[in-house]
Design a protein around this motif. Sequence first.
Motif, PDB file in Angstrom:
ATOM      1  N   UNK A  19     -28.177 -31.139  21.804  1.00 26.18           N
ATOM      2  CA  UNK A  19     -27.098 -31.022  20.809  1.00 26.18           C
ATOM      3  C   UNK A  19     -26.948 -32.320  20.034  1.00 26.18           C
ATOM      4  N   UNK A  20     -27.039 -33.437  20.746  1.00 27.42           N
ATOM      5  CA  UNK A  20     -26.944 -34.739  20.087  1.00 27.42           C
ATOM      6  C   UNK A  20     -28.149 -34.983  19.188  1.00 27.42           C
ATOM      7  N   UNK A  21     -29.337 -34.617  19.679  1.00 24.16           N
ATOM      8  CA  UNK A  21     -30.569 -34.897  18.934  1.00 24.16           C
ATOM      9  C   UNK A  21     -30.709 -34.031  17.698  1.00 24.16           C
ATOM     10  N   UNK A  22     -30.386 -32.734  17.826  1.00 19.88           N
ATOM     11  CA  UNK A  22     -30.654 -31.803  16.722  1.00 19.88           C
ATOM     12  C   UNK A  22     -29.390 -31.247  16.065  1.00 19.88           C
ATOM     13  N   UNK A  23     -28.217 -31.494  16.694  1.00 23.46           N
ATOM     14  CA  UNK A  23     -26.935 -31.019  16.170  1.00 23.46           C
ATOM     15  C   UNK A  23     -26.972 -29.520  15.878  1.00 23.46           C
ATOM     16  N   UNK A  24     -27.651 -28.783  16.774  1.00 21.18           N
ATOM     17  CA  UNK A  24     -27.704 -27.332  16.675  1.00 21.18           C
ATOM     18  C   UNK A  24     -27.351 -26.758  18.043  1.00 21.18           C
ATOM     19  N   UNK A  25     -26.137 -26.233  18.145  1.00 20.94           N
ATOM     20  CA  UNK A  25     -25.627 -25.792  19.442  1.00 20.94           C
ATOM     21  C   UNK A  25     -26.375 -24.572  19.950  1.00 20.94           C
ATOM     22  N   UNK A  26     -26.722 -23.645  19.065  1.00 18.79           N
ATOM     23  CA  UNK A  26     -27.401 -22.411  19.477  1.00 18.79           C
ATOM     24  C   UNK A  26     -28.737 -22.732  20.141  1.00 18.79           C
ATOM     25  N   UNK A  27     -29.536 -23.556  19.492  1.00 21.60           N
ATOM     26  CA  UNK A  27     -30.843 -23.917  20.047  1.00 21.60           C
ATOM     27  C   UNK A  27     -30.668 -24.685  21.355  1.00 21.60           C
ATOM     28  N   UNK A  28     -29.722 -25.604  21.378  1.00 23.13           N
ATOM     29  CA  UNK A  28     -29.511 -26.435  22.570  1.00 23.13           C
ATOM     30  C   UNK A  28     -29.102 -25.587  23.769  1.00 23.13           C
ATOM     31  N   UNK A  29     -28.153 -24.694  23.569  1.00 24.87           N
ATOM     32  CA  UNK A  29     -27.728 -23.817  24.659  1.00 24.87           C
ATOM     33  C   UNK A  29     -28.845 -22.866  25.069  1.00 24.87           C
ATOM     34  N   UNK A  30     -29.579 -22.354  24.074  1.00 21.12           N
ATOM     35  CA  UNK A  30     -30.684 -21.432  24.375  1.00 21.12           C
ATOM     36  C   UNK A  30     -31.746 -22.082  25.240  1.00 21.12           C
ATOM     37  N   UNK A  31     -32.129 -23.305  24.899  1.00 20.29           N
ATOM     38  CA  UNK A  31     -33.135 -24.020  25.687  1.00 20.29           C
ATOM     39  C   UNK A  31     -32.595 -24.311  27.087  1.00 20.29           C
ATOM     40  N   UNK A  32     -31.330 -24.716  27.178  1.00 21.28           N
ATOM     41  CA  UNK A  32     -30.740 -25.026  28.482  1.00 21.28           C
ATOM     42  C   UNK A  32     -30.720 -23.791  29.384  1.00 21.28           C
TER      43      UNK A  32
END
Length: 542
Positions: A19-32
């Motif tokens: 989220x910090x690196x890409x500022x995209x919550x959807x992608x960050x949560x999806x990867x997690x």
Amino acid sequence: MDHMGIISLIPPILAIGLSIAFRNVVISLGVAVFVGILIIVGGNPVDTSLSMFTDYLVAQATDSYNAGVVVLLFFIGGFVALVERSGGGAALAKSTTKFITTRARAQFSVWLGGIAIFFSDLGTPLILGPIFEKIFDKVRSSREKLAWILDSMMSPVAVLIPFIGWGIYIMGLIADAFENEGIEASEFDTFVQVIPFQMYAILTVISVPVVIFFKADFGPMRKAERRVLETGQRYWPDSTPMRGENTVVAEEVQKPSRAIVIWLPLAVLFITLFGILGTMGFPGEQVAGGDFRAALSTAYLFAAITLVVLMLAFKVNKIGAIISTYVKGMEKMINVVMILILAWSLGSVLTEMGTANFIVEMLQGNVPGSIIPALIFISAALMSFATGTSWGTFAVMIPLAIPIALGLDAPMLVSIGAVLSGAICGDHCSPISDSTILASTGAGSDHIDHVKTQLPYALTNGSIVLVMFIIAGFTASPYTVILGVVLMIAAFVLIARFTRKRDGVLGEARDRTGAEFDSASIAASGADRVSDQHVETNPKGS
């Protein structure tokens, strides 16, 4: 405690880091979520994909409770879009401008407008900003001051209200965490009980009238106000306003609207909502979450129908355009729904991996439970500041905060309030936050100037709130916020008084000049137009 050890920290660390690196919550949560499931199933990517879709995403989306939340969010999105398109908010704000004859009244009117337009946090600056920027120029108040007031009346107001998109989103996260932990409690009642512990939002909203009526400007904001008052110049020499004078910041209605277009649908919404809840015993009896969502969905539907009839009656727009606006408003909620479904899925993954159990085991005996709310507040503030999103912070922190509070005997309501307060604080300070950017845009202010002038107020409030969460961690008292408000008022007044004393007699004379200008600003012939040229003297750092 059952957990998978240190590897159970990988999904939340990924969610925060990405989220910090890409500022995209959807992608960050999806990867997690994907990586968490990959660890659970033993490293098979095919099984991971199948499990992610069937056991998590689809399961969460089709759950009866979750589906009700999603439907309600779509109803809210459609209604908010209609309200913003109707022009009713602008008409309501314009109807009050004839009473604005002083700087204090101008600033206070924006504050009142932010409360009136509580239903649309991101719409607040785009509705109020273009109306009040000319008034602020006329009474010689800075664009930075307008941006700060707008920013203070966006997310800090919205997060306190249970029956708009913010509240529904947060209650959805709380309900899912309660289900994972086996807690039988109403998410609505919990949200209401948490409101006194949303201390940053409360202090921020109250700080606006405190600054206005106690003349408690300090730091870069005081310099900006003196710049406009003494020279009439809107911007510093190196400033770049977020938009030009003729830039459209929101969809304009085709024909003039009226104030009734906004207040009547809202009246219908409240009457319908509390009328239905009253038949269920509210407020004397607890209302089930499903009943609350059904009542709220019905209220938003009736309010939208009323709004459509008014827009047609006053010829604000044609039926085709109105329906298109409603559908587009619903479409805007898709991103929110995606975040929510992924957050629910991540919560399930973390529960299965025992992430909270591992954290509790590490902290137990080393960190007292009474300190946990303060640590949660700091963590949420840092994450929100770095990512620029309070909603993403809610999604990651609430599923962790609730089981950690349980495991360490920390006060539950205080801990949830710490997540919400920290997320709003970080978002309010962050230069990459949507709300910060939109406040600058709505006010026609330089963005960096807005951040610089807002930061001292935000950090002062944040420091006071941190102390209050330390106290609340021991007492769990909802009255802690009252002490916070008292300390905030004292801090702002003392800091401003020290600043004036440091400026000396000249500063006091300038303040008196400003007060005299207030009473005559509108009538003064030379105050109707202020030069757009940048000031060439008295730079920001002076």
